[in-house]
Scaffold this motif. Structure first.
Motif, PDB file in Angstrom:
ATOM      1  N   THR A   1       1.005  -1.068   0.041  1.00 12.93           N
ATOM      2  CA  THR A   1       0.084   0.138  -0.079  1.00 12.93           C
ATOM      3  C   THR A   1       1.131   1.572  -0.093  1.00 12.93           C
ATOM      4  O   THR A   1       0.769   2.660  -1.004  1.00 12.93           O
ATOM      5  CB  THR A   1      -0.780   0.314   0.960  1.00 12.93           C
ATOM      6  OG1 THR A   1      -1.650  -1.509   1.497  1.00 12.93           O
ATOM      7  CG2 THR A   1      -1.398   1.024   1.355  1.00 12.93           C
TER       8      THR A   1
ATOM      9  N   SER B   1      -0.723  -2.489   9.440  1.00 14.44           N
ATOM     10  CA  SER B   1      -0.964  -3.244   7.807  1.00 14.44           C
ATOM     11  C   SER B   1      -2.634  -3.640   7.979  1.00 14.44           C
ATOM     12  O   SER B   1      -3.003  -4.396   9.419  1.00 14.44           O
ATOM     13  CB  SER B   1      -0.166  -3.441   7.057  1.00 14.44           C
ATOM     14  OG  SER B   1      -0.149  -4.991   7.656  1.00 14.44           O
ATOM     15  N   GLY B   2      -3.187  -3.234   7.341  1.00 18.16           N
ATOM     16  CA  GLY B   2      -4.613  -4.104   7.097  1.00 18.16           C
ATOM     17  C   GLY B   2      -4.967  -5.452   7.408  1.00 18.16           C
ATOM     18  O   GLY B   2      -5.080  -6.189   8.160  1.00 18.16           O
TER      19      GLY B   2
HETATM   20 MG   LIG Z   1      -1.693  -1.921   4.186  1.00 17.24          MG
END
Ligand SMILES: [Mg+2]
Ligand SMILES: Nc1ncnc2c1ncn2[C@@H]1O[C@H](COP(=O)(O)OP(=O)(O)OP(=O)(O)O)[C@@H](O)[C@H]1O
Ligand SMILES: Nc1ncnc2c1ncn2[C@@H]1O[C@H](COP(=O)(O)OP(=O)(O)OP(=O)(O)O)[C@@H](O)[C@H]1O
Ligand SMILES: [Mg+2]
Lengths: 338, 490, 286, 319
Positions: B49, B389-390
């Motif tokens: 990302t 992070s996601g």
């Molecule tokens: Mg991420």
């Protein structure tokens, strides 16, 4: 951070030029501000009196904001708290041991009631708290005037005020010859209590969760309506207690002019203190310096009252840039799209 | 058009250090060729990302250079859409068609219609974006970028929220786009897609490029090994368990409007995974919310023989645990630390609750357990969840749901957006929960996941639940057809 | 005048400054800036208009200056909010003190007397009527701008999700800055209405909390220009009603509380599910 | 020579209440008295304004800490704080306006506002053509009710059939509302309005300008010249005179004299001299007002100072 510092310097320069324009010596003005606030034991005591008067409503605002409840109504809650304390206190003839807790509780109860109305409106009907608390501020002022002057008028009171409280109901001073009373340690105690409540209790956890992310809080089984109501009862109670300490500690009676807008300045204090109870204490002290030192700016440096107001405005503007304070808006920011 | 072979986007020696000294990217080179589909993969937190945001100019690199020819469009995974505006408003924002000083809404709607037709992406220009299911919202974001006629189009995990049929049509769109000369970069955790559609692939690990695959070199196992730096763990074994009664739902109805649940009757035994297949937006989120007690419902619900009543609080007390569909909005408080998030939902019972207080030691213990068991990559359990992070955020949510020994587990897209290694871990823990005797209701849009995990399966379409099928009776074709609404086809 | 006609006229007179301030609030908040400095902007507009009218002898010059003063204050808020990412509530509190204190000090510096200015050239009754009409026209104009122009779309987008605006290649900061400046100008016009429209002088405290009532009107009106105007009109009507109903014998405070009690009651019913713009008051940082 | 030395050394201090300077009421009036002391007695003067009730005590203390010959507390709101400070500083001299503080070193100055207001009401009742007159108050507080009660009683004294409409703005600062409420009073038939509303009253003055047959009555200071011909008279309250008198006493080192209650007899309150409105008022009315004034001074009429007293008030019907 650097731009903020530059902004602060620019604002101070503006404040200096305002004094210059008023024909006062800016250096003397700033000196007077500090001397008036911190120049001696008496001055420090007065500064702490102001700090205390600001501390209660500021803690109230901070607590409510943490619950995601935008309480603009600390002013009204403070007035009602003071009113109830004054009305009861002026009629009460009890020794302080029994009477003082009673009078202070009456204040807290009054504030809780006033905050609770806004809390209940939101819990029950989803009514917007900003409108509710703004309206309740005006209604509180009118109600106070009505009761004090009208049906509950104390014989002998000339103005919109109650009769004087019996000296047994005065908060004991902690520095002889000053107006600094046990209200200050009481305020610190409340600050510590709020801090503990928020960080260490289940209720505090649920309250913060509701404020930070209502959706996630709902899924975690947190009853947001109850939180809204409870938070506002507490918040109003703290502000009301503050009103009661002004009545029992500073004025020794209720007077409709008991607050120069503490409840509104409290919003700024709470945000500058980043809604953290302990940091709010320091923020209240900073604003207390401003409140009490500004009187000396008039007396010593001949800075007119209105210029003092301007300078306060500039300093608050400078404080606003100090950091990205987590305003209620930012609390809502957790709900993002996507 | 572009000269073939000349890079449409070129990143050189890109380095990104986040505040707090987190080095997300460390000297990354990458170039995109017009007309090609390029896949970017890597574990959660590898820096994907970060890389695409730098490529799109949304994030400034700490050092290194970015060169692009023409527009670079980025379709975010956590969409940058405006919920309370209409689809057409979202699409034309920034280059609005005008008639005099006025906004020409008709022209804007027409533009949306034309675009969605030419790429086969069905969209109602007048829908309010916040009312759209995630899959459709994704389309809006895609159309928005297409409307800008980008030379480079980047997707951050575009298929995580799409149903099988949608995925196929999505890639058809992307191919059409590439055929017109655009360079396409796709971040994805689904290796099957890379093999099927991508022409090149780059693998990131811990902020560095660890492998590049050129034309004709793309191979599933090699990519997977490069990603995790080893083998992918196998799924846990399914152990036959006692089949006592878990959840029983009769004539359940909830919600309103297009995404309502109109009628559902089913049961989930203990020690069983019932999967509900369906395209997003067919009532499954309302179904999950109704069982979790977050939205009111009509009909009857029983858990282990006793009616399931009250709100979320009462149901949590009964052992109902959820993995919500939207981790950031529904699952986490991203401004809080991992510790505080680890006990969200359990704050009101022991061991977390002690009298009126939160037992911070117990909370810390819980957080550490989750971090260890689910390999949540974080610098500390005291950092805020926002810096994860996601994928790691998702692992935290899953770990929390499983930590409380659930009686009923509601798992909504549990592996959304997490890497293959982590996905295997999550899936294995669903099976472990099943083996331990929990009733597991899995709601997923991904057939592969359903086929790998479910004991029985039902399909939801327009708020109606089909009859359930046994594991042995599974048939990809039938399920796919049911998901698309072709009831009589079976 | 007949009673109903008097009531209606009075309601409009009471509502006009609220409408200007509420529209200012709507515009700012739709762009994502919480403007609690409306009170200060009213005061600044009112004072500067009087000062300029006194200096030039021309009420129209006063009007222009008052609008400008509001715009400058709005601009300062917008600038601080977008460039420094300040807390908008704290900054607004500061600006209120600054404007109100500044006007009070200005009276001494310019007119040599505290409290209130002498009478100056005013816009007169026709001017006041025209300003009332302008307030209503502004409501419709702002409605058109917000919902039917590209800029309006961008403003609304900024109030919901400035990141999305940025990723559409626009600069949310400049959009917000422009919105607060125009908003400030509107509030300034509300101040001009008070000082040069209805009256012909500036007096300390003459904004008398109208800026805060306007904030409530914004919320009652669900952040829409027409809704906020409706709410302002309702407040105006309730104030007019309390003016007319006040009688000796009935506690005057009870009558004065009427508009606020009514608002509180309405809150339980009408405005229940109002939702603020999602990014209202949220600083935008890249 | 000796007198010039003492002249230079006298300092006078004043603390205002939250209304502050510029209220065109007692704060300004007191300040005028102080300025007169500066001009005629050569005193040095200092004024501290207050923002809230909590400021009174620090402000008074700040002055008491320095060598001031007389320290004025302007406004009844300060009575408690002054009592406190006065006992802390027994060597200093204080004076308070509008309240009584029973301390040996405090001079209390009060006014019989109801007496002056009585004359204002009588005048209004004599001049009105509509038999309806109005009273516009700032805030509904006891002090203002003295004005209200005296005014209504004066009107009743002249003609019991005259209707007195009463409205309160709810603020001393809301000029626009003051104007609007004055409009309501005039539209309800009142042709004369007694305006006792601080700065809010400025709005009422503005309202009367455009009305051909309506008038206002001013308050506290002489406001007759604000709109010549439209202000029938002003019910003045000579705070300035009292302040100056106390300053002169201090100058002459006379001991404080307890309570100074100023009424019509001492010219502490009263009506102005109709400089612009003689033609409207008429000589007969002016003569009758003089008789009423005498009657009050003699104690034959006792104007009421509260609503309760007003209810019990019966016209004496002098002929
Ligand atoms: Mg991420
Ligand atoms: N704003 C931030 N501040 C600090 N650290 C961050 C920030 N954003 C990301 N990181 C860290 O940078 C690293 C790379 O994050 P990034 O989001 O690029 O990973 P990713 O490859 O997209 O992972 P995933 O597959 O989970 O989305 C992670 O360690 C993450 O925790
Ligand atoms: N320090 C931080 N402060 C505020 N927000 C942050 C911080 N670090 C990360 N975030 C935000 O938190 C979210 C999660 O991080 P991340 O960038 O990995 O998510 P993502 O990449 O969009 O999700 P996914 O892994 O599913 O791709 C992001 O939106 C990121 O911008
Ligand atoms: Mg990612």
């Amino acid at each position: 951070m650097r731009t903020a510092a530059i902004g602060g310097v620019v604002l101070l320069a503006l404040a200096a030029s305002a004094m210059e324009l008023a024909g006062a010596n800016p250096l003397l003005g700033f000196y007077a501000l500090l001397r008036g606030a911190l120049g001696g034991p008496h001055q420090i005591a007065e500064t702490l009196v102001q700090t205390t008067s600001l501390l209660f409503p500021s803690l109230a605002v901070a607590l409510a904001f943490r619950a995601g409840f935008f309480n603009i109504g600390a002013e009204g809650q403070l007035v009602i708290g003071g009113l109830l304390a004054g009305l009861l206190g002026a009629r009460l003839h009890l020794p302080g041991i029994a009477g003082l807790p009673l009078v202070l509780s009456a204040g807290a109860l009054g504030g809780a009631l006033w905050g609770g109305i806004a809390g209940a409106l939101r819990a029950r009907f989803g009514g917007n708290e900003v409108v509710a608390t703004l309206m309740l501020n005006v209604i509180a002022a009118l109600l106070a005037n009505y009761l004090v002057v009208g049906p509950l008028h104390s014989p002998g009171a000339v103005g919109p005020e109650t009769a004087e409280l019996a000296p047994s109901l005065w908060l004991p001073t902690i520095a002889p010859g000053t107006r600094l009373t046990v209200a200050m340690p009481l305020g610190l105690l409340v600050a510590a209590g709020v801090a503990l409540l928020l960080s260490h209790t289940v209720f505090g956890y649920e309250l913060r969760a509701s404020g930070a992310n209502p959706q996630a809080a709902r899924r975690a089984g947190i009853d947001q309506q109850w939180i809204a109501l409870a938070a506002m009862l507490l918040s109003g109670g703290i502000a009301g207690l503050g009103g009661a300490t002004i009545v029992t500690g500073v004025l020794h009676r209720f007077n409709v002019a008991l607050s120069p807008g503490y409840g509104f300045i409290a919003i700024a204090v709470a945000l500058v203190g980043e809604l953290d109870p302990l940091r709010v204490v320091f923020a209240a002290f900073a604003f207390g310096i401003l409140q009490s030192g500004s009187l000396t700016m008039q007396a010593l440096a001949h800075v007119p009252k209105d210029v003092v107001t301007v300078i306060e405005g500039l300093i608050i503007l400078a404080l606003s840039a100090r950091r990205f304070a987590p305003s209620a808006g930012r609390l809502r920011a957790d709900e993002r799209t996507g | 058009m572009n000269v073939p072979g000349r890079a449409a986007l070129e990143l050189r020696a890109v380095r990104k250090v986040y505040p707090g000294n987190v080095c997300a990217l460390d000297g990354v080179d990458i170039e995109l060729v017009p007309g090609e589909i390029h896949a970017l993969c890597g574990e959660n937190g590898a820096g994907k990302t970060t890389l695409v945001e730098i490529a799109a100019g949304e994030l400034r690199p700490t050092s290194g250079s970015v060169h692009a020819i023409g527009n670079v469009g980025l379709v975010h995974q956590h969409f940058e859409l405006i919920g309370r505006l209409h689809v057409w408003e979202n699409v034309v924002l920034g280059f609005e068609p005008r008639r005099g000083v006025r906004l020409d809404a008709e022209a804007a709607r027409a533009r949306v219609r034309a675009l969605s037709q030419s790429y086969g992406l069905e969209l109602d220009p007048d829908a309010l974006v916040e009312d759209l299911p995630v899959g459709i919202a994704q389309r809006v974001e895609l159309v928005r970028e297409l409307a800008r006629d980008p030379a480079v189009l980047i997707f951050d995990e575009p298929t995580a929220v799409l149903a099988p049929a949608e995925i196929a049509s999505f890639f058809a769109t992307v191919r059409a786009l590439a055929a017109r000369g655009a360079a396409v970069l796709i971040v994805t955790h689904k290796l099957g897609e890379i093999v099927a559609y991508a022409e090149r692939a780059t693998v990131l690990r811990a902020g560095k490029v660890v492998a590049r695959f050129g034309k004709g070199q793309i191979e599933l196992d090699a990519i997977a090994r490069a990603m995790v730096g080893g083998e992918i763990p196998a799924l846990a074994e399914r152990v036959v368990t006692a089949l006592g009664m878990g959840l029983v739902a009769r004539d359940l109805e909830a919600g309103q409007g297009a995404h309502a649940l109109r009628s559902a009757s089913f049961e989930v035994r203990r020690g069983e995974i019932l999967a509900i297949a369906g395209v997003e937006g067919n009532g499954q989120s309302v179904l999950a919310d109704a069982i979790a007690g977050v939205v009111p419902s009509v009909g009857s619900l029983e858990l282990e023989g006793t009616p399931l009543q009250g709100g979320a609080r009462e149901r949590i007390a009964r052992g109902v645990r959820t993995i919500p569909g939207d981790r950031q909005r529904e699952g986490l408080i991203v401004s809080w630390s991992l510790v505080e998030n680890a006990v969200l939902g359990d704050q009101d019972r022991p061991p977390v609750r002690k009298g009126i207080a939160i037992d911070r030691v117990a909370a810390g213990r819980r957080a550490r357990e989750i971090v260890e068991r689910f390999d949540v990559r974080t610098t500390s359990i005291r950092t805020t969840v926002a810096t994860l992070s996601g994928g790691n955020q998702q692992k935290l949510v899953v770990g929390r749901a499983l930590a409380g020994a659930p009686r009923l587990l509601l798992a909504y897209q549990p592996t959304r957006g997490i890497d293959v290694g982590a996905a295997a871990l999550v899936q294995s823990s669903l099976i472990a929960a099943r083996n331990a005797g929990a009733a597991v209701l899995l709601i997923s849009f991904e057939l592969d996941e359903i086929l790998a995990l479910a004991d029985r399966i039902a399909v939801i379409y327009r708020g109606m639940l089909s009859a359930t099928m046994l594991r042995d009776a599974f048939d990809r074709g039938t399920i796919g057809a049911l998901m698309a609404g072709a009831q009589r086809a079976s | 005048m007949s009673e109903p006609a008097e009531f209606l006229a009075l309601a409009l007179v009471k509502a006009a400054p609220l409408i200007f301030a509420a529209l200012a609030g709507v515009l700012c908040e739709r762009a994502g800036i919480l403007n609690i400095a409306l009170e200060g902007q009213l005061a600044a507009g009112a004072f500067v208009a009087v000062a300029a009218a006194a200096a030039t002898g021309n009420a129209l010059a006063g009007l222009a200056a008052g609008v400008l003063a509001g715009a400058v204050l709005g601009g300062v808020l917008g600038f601080a909010a977008t460039r420094f990412g300040v807390d908008q509530i704290v900054a607004g509190t500061g600006l209120n003190l600054l404007a109100i204190g500044g006007a009070a000090f200005g009276l001494v510096v310019i007119f040599g007397q505290p409290g209130a200015s002498p009478s100056v050239a005013s816009l007169g009754a026709p001017g006041a009527h025209l300003l009332i009409a302008t307030a209503l026209a502004c409501a419709f104009a702002l409605h058109l701008v917000l919902y039917h122009t590209p800029w309006g779309l961008r403003v609304r987008a900024c109030g919901e999700n400035p990141r999305a605006v940025a990723s559409a290649g626009l600069d949310p900061k400049s959009i917000r800055l422009l919105a607060t400046t125009v908003g400030g100008a509107l509030a300034g016009l509300g101040g001009v209405y008070l000082s040069l429209g209805e009256l012909n002088l500036y007096s300390d405290g003459m904004s008398a909390g109208r800026g805060f009532i306007a904030l409530a009107a914004v919320i009652f009106g669900r952040w829409t220009p027409l809704g906020a105007t409706g709410a302002a009109l309702a407040f105006g009507a309730l104030s007019a009603l309390q003016f007319i109903l006040q009688r000796s014998g009935v506690p005057s405070e009870l009558m004065q509380a009427l508009p606020y009690l009514a608002a509180l009651a309405a809150l339980a019913g009408i405005a229940g599910r109002a939702r603020a713009p999602r990014a209202d008051g949220v600083p935008y940082v890249e | 020579a000796g007198s010039s030395i003492s002249k230079a050394s006298m300092r006078l201090g004043m603390v205002t209440d939250i209304g502050g300077l510029g209220d065109k009421s007692f704060n300004d009036s007191a300040y005028a008295g102080l300025k007169e002391a500066k001009a005629r007695l050569g005193a040095e003067i200092e004024v501290l304004e207050s923002k809230s009730a909590a400021d009174y005590q620090p402000n008074l203390t700040a002055l008491a800490d320095e060598d001031y010959a007389e320290i004025y507390a302007i406004g009844f709101l300060m009575n408690n704080d002054l009592a406190q400070v006065a006992s802390n500083y027994p060597q200093r001299r204080f004076a308070i306006v509008d309240a009584v503080v029973d301390r040996p070193n405090v001079t209390s100055i009060t006014f019989k506002e109801q007496d002056g207001s009585f004359l204002a009401g009588a005048l209004a009742a004599m001049v009105t053509k509509s038999r309806t007159i109005g009273f516009l108050g700032g805030m509904d507080i006891p002090l203002l009710r003295k004005f209200e009660a005296g005014y209504a009683a004066g009107a009743r004294e002249i003609d019991p059939r005259v209707t007195v409409l009463v409205k309160y703005v709810g603020s001393f600062e809301d000029v626009a509302s003051g104007k609007e409420l004055a409009g309501v009073l005039f539209n309800s038939g009142a042709d004369i309005v007694f305006v006792a509303a601080g700065k809010s009253g400025l709005g009422a003055f503005d309202e009367v300008k455009a009305r051909d047959h309506d008038y206002v009555i001013g308050v506290d200071s002489n406001q007759d010249a604000l709109i010549p011909g439209k202000v029938l008279t002003s019910m003045v309250k000579r705070v300035d005179v009292a302040v100056f008198r106390v300053a002169r006493d201090a100058r002459e080192r006379r001991i404080p004299r307890g309570t100074l209650e100023l009424g019509l007899a001492q010219d502490g309150v009263g009506l102005t001299d109709f400089a612009y409105t003689k033609a409207i008022v008429g000589a007969a009315a002016i003569a009758r007002l003089a008789r009423l004034r005498r009657a009050i001074i003699d104690g034959r009429i006792v104007p009421p100072s509260t609503r309760e007293e007003l209810a019990a008030f019966r016209p004496v019907a002098l002929r």
